[in-house]
Design an enzyme around this catalytic site. Structure first.
Site, PDB file in Angstrom:
ATOM      1  N   LYS A  52       0.843  -1.199   0.000  1.00 52.34           N
ATOM      2  CA  LYS A  52       0.000   0.000   0.000  1.00 52.34           C
ATOM      3  C   LYS A  52       0.878   1.248   0.000  1.00 52.34           C
ATOM      4  CE  LYS A  52      -3.824  -2.473   2.043  1.00 52.34           C
ATOM      5  NZ  LYS A  52      -4.614  -2.856   3.201  1.00 52.34           N
ATOM      6  N   GLN A  96      -4.773  -1.496   9.276  1.00 52.09           N
ATOM      7  CA  GLN A  96      -4.639  -2.832   8.682  1.00 52.09           C
ATOM      8  C   GLN A  96      -5.280  -3.886   9.589  1.00 52.09           C
ATOM      9  OE1 GLN A  96      -3.297  -3.527   5.560  1.00 52.09           O
ATOM     10  NE2 GLN A  96      -4.093  -5.565   5.973  1.00 52.09           N
ATOM     11  N   ASP A 119     -11.026   2.617   3.372  1.00 57.20           N
ATOM     12  CA  ASP A 119     -11.303   1.183   3.240  1.00 57.20           C
ATOM     13  C   ASP A 119     -12.786   0.912   2.973  1.00 57.20           C
ATOM     14  OD1 ASP A 119      -9.211  -0.633   3.248  1.00 57.20           O
ATOM     15  OD2 ASP A 119      -8.955  -0.591   5.430  1.00 57.20           O
TER      16      ASP A 119
END
Ligand code: NDP
Length: 280
Positions: A52, A96, A119
């Site tokens: 990422k 995460q 997200d």
């Protein structure tokens, strides 16, 4: 012979388009910056987080890393999120998953400001998707929609079957297909006659989390098969939820594993990061 949907190539195209857009936005004085939080050092999470950060660097999005020790408390993590929510320089926040067991994942997801929820996991983001309002879309199913779009596969009016109903893949996937005017059926572990239901699909999206479960018996001739699953086999190779070798000849188009849906997830995260900037 099925058309192989090349997620690697499509995700590269999207990242290049985003790179140009980021440069244009920079000229207007708008800069994206993603805060990436990782608690503990789960090896798979380390790989995802690194990828990422690399994608951010390629596209020209700033990234700030917060690598917290395994024993970080939920309150400490929430305090960091609050600080990032209030920081005007940070335009996207990503924690995460999974987080260590002593931290409640739902509490963390709900604490990230919906305006920075790149997200797309916050209930506000999911709700917006459900009622067709603007909001961040969960990256993996959004990536599937882009794969279909860039492969000129129409959804409107077609029978779409989604196997799996998780909050991050199956459910948002079904909502996105519905929004694109597909006729959508969602299957799960209690579905009866799964093979027959799957065989109705013009577009079959599989996110079941079981290696090679979907064989040719589940697939209608000429169907489009999208495999979200990803598993490492004993021989070290990756496979999906679909038995690719057995299904390939039956369908009109199929995503491989690796190189299908996987690369799209990060591309769509980047897409959300750029969109966060445009919301301003
Ligand atoms: P979950 O385990 O959260 O969900 C699996 C779903 O499949 C559940 O809804 C479950 O039903 C259903 N299911 C399980 N067994 C069966 C069965 N025998 N028949 C029918 N349905 C069944 O998985 P995720 O949605 O998180 O992930 C799915 C797959 O996608 C995994 O392989 C994961 O690794 C992969 N993945 C890939 C990503 C990528 O970037 N490519 C990103 C995210 C996930 P029930 O609800 O009834 O339990």
């Amino acid at each position: 012979m099925a058309k192989i949907i090349d997620g690697k190539a499509i995700s590269a195209r999207i990242k290049d388009e985003l790179k140009d857009e980021v440069a244009r936005l920079k000229d207007q004085g708008k800069e994206a910056s993603l805060a990436v939080i990782q608690v503990g050092n789960d090896p798979a999470s380390c790989v995802y987080v690194n990828n990422k950060k690399k994608a951010c660097a390629y596209i020209g999005i700033g990234s700030e890393s917060y690598e917290l020790p395994e024993e970080t408390t939920e309150d400490e993590l929430l305090a960091l999120i609050d600080r990032l929510n209030d920081d005007p320089k940070i335009t996207g926040i990503l924690c995460q998953l999974p987080v260590p067991k002593h931290i409640n994942e739902d509490t963390i997801i709900r604490r990230i400001s919906p305006a920075k929820d790149v997200d797309g996991f916050h209930p506000m983001s999911v709700g917006a998707l459900c009622i067709g309002e603007k909001g961040f879309a969960s990256c993996t199913p959004a990536g599937v929609m882009k794969l279909l779009e860039y492969s000129d596969i129409a959804v409107e009016g077609r029978e779409c079957v989604v196997v799996g109903r998780s909050n991050i893949v199956g459910k948002p996937m079904a909502l996105m297909l519905l929004k694109a005017n597909g006729t959508v059926t969602v299957c799960h572990s209690r579905t009866k006659n799964l093979k027959e239901v799957c065989k109705r699909a013009d577009i079959l999206v599989v996110a079941v989390g079981k290696p090679k479960m979907i064989t040719e018996e589940y697939v209608k001739d000429g169907a489009v098969v999208i495999d979200v699953g990803i598993h490492r086999m004993d021989n070290g190779k990756l496979c999906g939820d679909v038995d690719y070798d057995r299904v390939e000849d039956k369908c009109s188009a199929i995503t491989p594993v690796p190189g299908g849906v996987g690369p799209m997830t990060i591309a769509m995260l980047m897409y959300n990061c750029v969109n966060a900037l445009k919301e301003d």
